[in-house]
Write an enzyme that holds these catalytic residues in place. Structure first.
Site, PDB file in Angstrom:
ATOM      1  N   HIS A 213       0.828  -1.277  -0.085  1.00 55.66           N
ATOM      2  CA  HIS A 213      -0.170   0.090   0.121  1.00 55.66           C
ATOM      3  C   HIS A 213       0.749   1.319   0.053  1.00 55.66           C
ATOM      4  O   HIS A 213       0.275   2.339  -0.093  1.00 55.66           O
ATOM      5  CB  HIS A 213      -0.918   0.036   1.350  1.00 55.66           C
ATOM      6  CG  HIS A 213      -0.062   0.364   2.544  1.00 55.66           C
ATOM      7  ND1 HIS A 213       0.685  -0.638   3.061  1.00 55.66           N
ATOM      8  CD2 HIS A 213      -0.170   1.417   3.353  1.00 55.66           C
ATOM      9  CE1 HIS A 213       1.147  -0.392   4.177  1.00 55.66           C
ATOM     10  NE2 HIS A 213       0.785   0.949   4.444  1.00 55.66           N
TER      11      HIS A 213
HETATM   12  C1  UD1 Z   1      -1.834   5.309   6.624  1.00 53.57           C
HETATM   13  C2  UD1 Z   1      -0.124   5.722   7.210  1.00 53.57           C
HETATM   14  C3  UD1 Z   1       0.600   4.411   7.009  1.00 53.57           C
HETATM   15  C4  UD1 Z   1       0.162   3.163   7.509  1.00 53.57           C
HETATM   16  C5  UD1 Z   1      -1.232   2.933   6.654  1.00 53.57           C
HETATM   17  C6  UD1 Z   1      -2.061   1.622   7.114  1.00 53.57           C
HETATM   18  C7  UD1 Z   1       0.440   7.858   7.292  1.00 53.57           C
HETATM   19  C8  UD1 Z   1       1.090   8.720   6.847  1.00 53.57           C
HETATM   20  N1  UD1 Z   1       0.543   6.664   6.591  1.00 53.57           N
HETATM   21  O1  UD1 Z   1      -1.480   5.298   5.116  1.00 53.57           O
HETATM   22  O2  UD1 Z   1       1.949   4.747   7.677  1.00 53.57           O
HETATM   23  O3  UD1 Z   1       1.004   1.969   6.973  1.00 53.57           O
HETATM   24  O4  UD1 Z   1      -2.149   3.972   6.865  1.00 53.57           O
HETATM   25  O5  UD1 Z   1      -3.207   1.504   6.184  1.00 53.57           O
HETATM   26  O6  UD1 Z   1      -0.485   8.073   8.230  1.00 53.57           O
HETATM   27  N2  UD1 Z   1      -8.622   5.281   2.195  1.00 53.57           N
HETATM   28  C9  UD1 Z   1      -9.899   4.846   2.220  1.00 53.57           C
HETATM   29  N3  UD1 Z   1     -10.831   4.613   3.271  1.00 53.57           N
HETATM   30  C10 UD1 Z   1     -10.099   4.436   4.663  1.00 53.57           C
HETATM   31  C11 UD1 Z   1      -8.754   5.150   4.741  1.00 53.57           C
HETATM   32  C12 UD1 Z   1      -8.136   5.662   3.697  1.00 53.57           C
HETATM   33  O7  UD1 Z   1     -10.656   4.885   1.236  1.00 53.57           O
HETATM   34  O8  UD1 Z   1     -10.668   4.169   5.718  1.00 53.57           O
HETATM   35  C13 UD1 Z   1      -8.347   5.994   1.253  1.00 53.57           C
HETATM   36  C14 UD1 Z   1      -8.255   7.388   0.802  1.00 53.57           C
HETATM   37  O9  UD1 Z   1      -8.351   7.266  -0.599  1.00 53.57           O
HETATM   38  C15 UD1 Z   1      -7.018   7.847   0.996  1.00 53.57           C
HETATM   39  C16 UD1 Z   1      -5.955   6.692   1.025  1.00 53.57           C
HETATM   40  O10 UD1 Z   1      -6.808   5.777   1.215  1.00 53.57           O
HETATM   41  O11 UD1 Z   1      -6.999   9.134   0.344  1.00 53.57           O
HETATM   42  C17 UD1 Z   1      -4.691   7.062   1.847  1.00 53.57           C
HETATM   43  O12 UD1 Z   1      -5.205   7.230   3.319  1.00 53.57           O
HETATM   44  P1  UD1 Z   1      -4.233   7.796   4.258  1.00 53.57           P
HETATM   45  O13 UD1 Z   1      -4.988   7.645   5.770  1.00 53.57           O
HETATM   46  O14 UD1 Z   1      -4.006   9.126   3.750  1.00 53.57           O
HETATM   47  O15 UD1 Z   1      -2.950   6.928   4.257  1.00 53.57           O
HETATM   48  P2  UD1 Z   1      -2.919   5.566   4.186  1.00 53.57           P
HETATM   49  O16 UD1 Z   1      -2.147   5.029   3.023  1.00 53.57           O
HETATM   50  O17 UD1 Z   1      -3.649   4.576   4.724  1.00 53.57           O
END
Ligand code: UD1
Length: 366
Positions: A213
């Site tokens: 991811h």
């Molecule tokens: C975050 C953490 C990462 C961790 C990961 C575990 C940071 C910088 N990164 O990354 O260290 O390994 O979580 O999963 O905090 N989204 C959804 N639904 C959700 C959450 C996210 O659709 O419930 C999608 C959205 O499009 C969002 C993208 O995932 O823009 C990324 O989510 P984000 O929380 O920004 O970072 P992660 O990649 O999940």
């Protein structure tokens, strides 16, 4: 110690926001409550899908958050700023004795920064981990959160050594072990009973589990497809299962058909898949630790790890992201088997040492 100092009798405020946080706060809340210490959980809402958040509260029996900030997704700046803005009034209203932050996600840095500026004592669980790679947002978060923390609770000897090297006063640092392993140990009987293999028609040892991811692996479709094709070519006799992170919904079309995409899985199913897989190929941090304790070979598709103890003592190999190197590592792994040892203090009792560090005078009954 921060200027406000600790005021006994006030609650401990814990912050969780993203999937890898939930299994870290769960055992700490449990032990604080066992010692009759009041807790207030703040869920920032960084992760909000049921599969990324709600299911963990149910499975880990985490009490409902006292406050949900519902920040959702955004750029790093937007997400971090939104958490800070919404966290500040909550912090001032709760007026806690401690603010406990875990891990390295944006929720961790946002709340640590607000708490430090308001002079509340901050304890960082999982302090001192360093990948040395500042292109990872998590590495920036780790460096800043440690700098802002009053108590640095480390999960491994290498983390303590990193903090020593960076000049931290040893009186602020405590080696407590790995709270994720407490949660794993407390969940093992349910892992044994999980039916996730049956539901997907999988046979133990005959499949590989993929979890990717990180932006560096998944944001460029050509790079991602090259990684996945290498995995498919290296494992012709194994099924390959990938519980896909929601950030990848848009690229799913490019994925080779041999890779079986499934929805994100809950905690128990994740452990069951890890335990029964022939190998795990991942860029996650927590999965490097869980596979080490479960004894499953792990290939980390990154150039570095902040968790070197999983390599020196566990089942992890950091193989990089070049297809040729990944192909060699898969072939090596299929022809050998490493015997893991458990890193010290990954014993299922880290939560007691965390609470001992915060409340040395309040006895544990555990
Ligand atoms: C975050 C953490 C990462 C961790 C990961 C575990 C940071 C910088 N990164 O990354 O260290 O390994 O979580 O999963 O905090 N989204 C959804 N639904 C959700 C959450 C996210 O659709 O419930 C999608 C959205 O499009 C969002 C993208 O995932 O823009 C990324 O989510 P984000 O929380 O920004 O970072 P992660 O990649 O999940």
């Amino acid at each position: 110690m921060s200027a406000r100092g600790r005021v006994a009798g006030r609650p401990v405020l814990l912050v969780a926001g993203a999937r890898p946080n939930f299994m870290k706060v769960a055992p700490i809340i449990r032990e604080l409550r066992a010692r009759s210490i009041e807790t207030v959980l703040v869920h920032t809402g960084q992760h909000y899908d049921k599969a990324m958040s709600g299911v963990f509260f149910e499975e880990l029996e985490i009490p409902a958050p006292g406050y949900s900030l519902e920040v959702g997704s955004g750029s790093h700046a937007v997400q971090t700023a939104r958490i800070m803005e919404r966290f500040e009034p909550v912090l001032l209203g709760v007026d806690p004795e401690w603010v406990v932050v875990v891990g390295d996600v944006n929720s961790t840095i946002a709340c640590a920064l607000v708490a430090a500026k308001e002079q509340y004592p901050v304890a960082h669980v999982e302090a001192g981990l360093r990948s040395g790679d500042l292109s990872m947002p998590e590495e920036i978060n780790r460096l800043v959160v440690d700098r802002l923390s009053d108590v640095l609770l480390a999960s491994s000897d290498d983390a303590v050594a990193n903090l020593e090297r960076e000049g931290y006063d040893s009186s602020k640092v405590a080696l407590v072990g790995n709270v994720m392993i407490d949660t794993l140990e407390l969940s093992l009987s349910r892992v044994t009973q999980a039916d996730v293999l049956e539901r997907h028609g999988l046979v133990a040892d005959s499949f590989a589990l993929v979890t990717l991811h990180r932006p560096s692996n998944v944001d460029d479709p050509d790079h991602l497809v090259a990684l996945l094709e290498t995995i498919v070519a290296g494992l012709p006799l194994h099924r390959i299962v990938w519980p896909i992170h929601p950030r990848l919904r848009n690229v799913a079309l490019h994925i080779p058909s041999e890779i079986e995409l499934i929805d994100p899985v809950g905690y128990i199913d994740s452990l069951a898949l890890q335990r029964e897989a022939r190998m795990v190929l991942t860029d996650s941090g927590g999965i490097q630790e869980e596979t080490t304790v479960l004894g499953t070979p792990c290939l980390t598709l990154r150039e570095s790890t902040e968790r070197p103890v999983t390599v020196s003592e566990g089942t992890n190999r950091v193989v990089g992201v070049r297809p040729a190197d990944i192909a060699v590592a898969i072939a090596d792994e299929l022809s050998s088997r490493t015997e893991p040892r458990r890193p010290s203090l990954w014993d299922g009792r880290a939560r007691f040492r965390v609470v001992d560090a915060l409340y040395p005078d309040v006895q544990s009954e555990g």
